[in-house]
Design a protein around this motif. Sequence first.
Motif, PDB file in Angstrom:
ATOM      1  N   SER A  87       2.144  -3.790   6.732  1.00 24.63           N
ATOM      2  CA  SER A  87       3.244  -4.575   6.140  1.00 24.63           C
ATOM      3  C   SER A  87       2.702  -5.839   5.490  1.00 24.63           C
ATOM      4  CB  SER A  87       4.278  -4.950   7.194  1.00 24.63           C
ATOM      5  OG  SER A  87       4.980  -3.820   7.606  1.00 24.63           O
ATOM      6  N   HIS A  88       1.772  -6.490   6.179  1.00 23.69           N
ATOM      7  CA  HIS A  88       1.174  -7.710   5.633  1.00 23.69           C
ATOM      8  C   HIS A  88       0.462  -7.414   4.313  1.00 23.69           C
ATOM      9  CE1 HIS A  88      -1.007 -11.473   5.306  1.00 23.69           C
ATOM     10  NE2 HIS A  88      -2.082 -10.748   5.079  1.00 23.69           N
ATOM     11  N   ILE A  89      -0.315  -6.335   4.264  1.00 22.72           N
ATOM     12  CA  ILE A  89      -1.041  -5.975   3.044  1.00 22.72           C
ATOM     13  C   ILE A  89      -0.062  -5.680   1.911  1.00 22.72           C
ATOM     14  CG2 ILE A  89      -2.488  -4.172   1.994  1.00 22.72           C
ATOM     15  CD1 ILE A  89      -4.006  -4.082   4.723  1.00 22.72           C
ATOM     16  N   LYS A  90       0.980  -4.896   2.184  1.00 19.18           N
ATOM     17  CA  LYS A  90       1.988  -4.594   1.154  1.00 19.18           C
ATOM     18  C   LYS A  90       2.653  -5.865   0.646  1.00 19.18           C
ATOM     19  CE  LYS A  90       3.440  -0.259   3.171  1.00 19.18           C
ATOM     20  NZ  LYS A  90       4.591   0.481   3.666  1.00 19.18           N
ATOM     21  N   ASP A  91       3.000  -6.768   1.577  1.00 23.30           N
ATOM     22  CA  ASP A  91       3.652  -8.027   1.196  1.00 23.30           C
ATOM     23  C   ASP A  91       2.726  -8.892   0.342  1.00 23.30           C
ATOM     24  OD1 ASP A  91       5.902  -7.267   2.605  1.00 23.30           O
ATOM     25  OD2 ASP A  91       5.485  -8.560   4.335  1.00 23.30           O
ATOM     26  N   GLU A  92       1.446  -8.938   0.705  1.00 22.17           N
ATOM     27  CA  GLU A  92       0.499  -9.757  -0.051  1.00 22.17           C
ATOM     28  C   GLU A  92       0.290  -9.200  -1.456  1.00 22.17           C
ATOM     29  OE1 GLU A  92      -3.882 -11.830   0.376  1.00 22.17           O
ATOM     30  OE2 GLU A  92      -2.890 -11.105   2.201  1.00 22.17           O
ATOM     31  N   VAL A  93       0.207  -7.891  -1.568  1.00 17.50           N
ATOM     32  CA  VAL A  93       0.067  -7.257  -2.881  1.00 17.50           C
ATOM     33  C   VAL A  93       1.299  -7.553  -3.733  1.00 17.50           C
ATOM     34  CG1 VAL A  93       0.033  -5.018  -4.076  1.00 17.50           C
ATOM     35  CG2 VAL A  93      -1.535  -5.440  -2.165  1.00 17.50           C
ATOM     36  N   ARG A  94       2.467  -7.383  -3.163  1.00 15.04           N
ATOM     37  CA  ARG A  94       3.718  -7.631  -3.896  1.00 15.04           C
ATOM     38  C   ARG A  94       3.824  -9.099  -4.317  1.00 15.04           C
ATOM     39  NH1 ARG A  94       9.618  -8.314  -3.027  1.00 15.04           N
ATOM     40  NH2 ARG A  94      10.629  -6.863  -4.454  1.00 15.04           N
ATOM     41  N   ASN A  95       3.486 -10.009  -3.407  1.00 16.78           N
ATOM     42  CA  ASN A  95       3.531 -11.434  -3.718  1.00 16.78           C
ATOM     43  C   ASN A  95       2.560 -11.777  -4.844  1.00 16.78           C
ATOM     44  OD1 ASN A  95       4.386 -14.235  -3.118  1.00 16.78           O
ATOM     45  ND2 ASN A  95       2.225 -14.448  -2.577  1.00 16.78           N
ATOM     46  N   ASN A  96       1.363 -11.194  -4.817  1.00 20.34           N
ATOM     47  CA  ASN A  96       0.373 -11.429  -5.863  1.00 20.34           C
ATOM     48  C   ASN A  96       0.919 -10.990  -7.216  1.00 20.34           C
ATOM     49  OD1 ASN A  96      -1.962  -9.843  -7.494  1.00 20.34           O
ATOM     50  ND2 ASN A  96      -2.779 -11.739  -6.615  1.00 20.34           N
ATOM     51  N   GLN A  97       1.547  -9.819  -7.261  1.00 20.07           N
ATOM     52  CA  GLN A  97       2.085  -9.300  -8.518  1.00 20.07           C
ATOM     53  C   GLN A  97       3.231 -10.173  -9.032  1.00 20.07           C
ATOM     54  OE1 GLN A  97       3.144  -5.264  -7.581  1.00 20.07           O
ATOM     55  NE2 GLN A  97       1.036  -4.556  -7.639  1.00 20.07           N
ATOM     56  N   ILE A  98       4.137 -10.541  -8.148  1.00 19.17           N
ATOM     57  CA  ILE A  98       5.289 -11.347  -8.557  1.00 19.17           C
ATOM     58  C   ILE A  98       4.847 -12.728  -9.024  1.00 19.17           C
ATOM     59  CG2 ILE A  98       7.404 -12.472  -7.741  1.00 19.17           C
ATOM     60  CD1 ILE A  98       7.802  -9.981  -5.915  1.00 19.17           C
ATOM     61  N   THR A  99       3.984 -13.375  -8.255  1.00 18.31           N
ATOM     62  CA  THR A  99       3.496 -14.705  -8.634  1.00 18.31           C
ATOM     63  C   THR A  99       2.741 -14.636  -9.957  1.00 18.31           C
ATOM     64  OG1 THR A  99       3.353 -15.370  -6.318  1.00 18.31           O
ATOM     65  CG2 THR A  99       2.105 -16.677  -7.895  1.00 18.31           C
TER      66      THR A  99
END
Length: 140
Positions: A87-99
Motif C-alpha cells: 500500500s505504501h509503495i502504491k501510494d508513493e507512486v501515485r503521489n509522485n505522479q500527481i505531484t
Amino acid sequence: MHPTRIFKKPEELSNAFEQYKANLLEQSKEWVKVQYVGKDGERVEEPQKVPMTMEGFYIYCRKHYGDVKEYFLNRTGLYDDFTTICSHIKDEVRNNQITGGLLGFFNPSITQRLNNLVDKVESTIIEQPLFPDEVAGDNS
C-alpha cells in the motif's frame, strides 16, 4: 505447493523499491532535454525527471529479483504480511505522479487518467423547438 517467496520480509521489498527509485535517477540521465541558452546559444543538457510507475517497478524487480506482481495482487493470501508495504509503495507512486503532474514535470492529462482523476462536469441538454410559435402537429 506454494510458490517460493522472492522476499521473506516486507523490509526487503521496501529496499527493492528504494533501489528502483535510485535507478530512476540514473535513467533520468538518458532522458535529457537539450536547450541552447544565452547570446552565444550555449548547449545545455538537462536530465528530465522520470516518473515512478507500478509497471516500472514490476519491470525493475523482474530484472533484478523476479516477478513481484503477486505481492501486490495477493490473490491467495500468501503475501498478507506485505499488504502495508505494498500500500505504501502504491501510494508513493501515485503521489509522485500527481505531484509531478501538478508541477508540470509530467503531462497532467496522462497523470489524471493514470490515477482516475477526472473533472466531472454535469450538463443538461434542453431541447428548444426550432419554431416556437408552431404547435407540434399543427400544419395550418
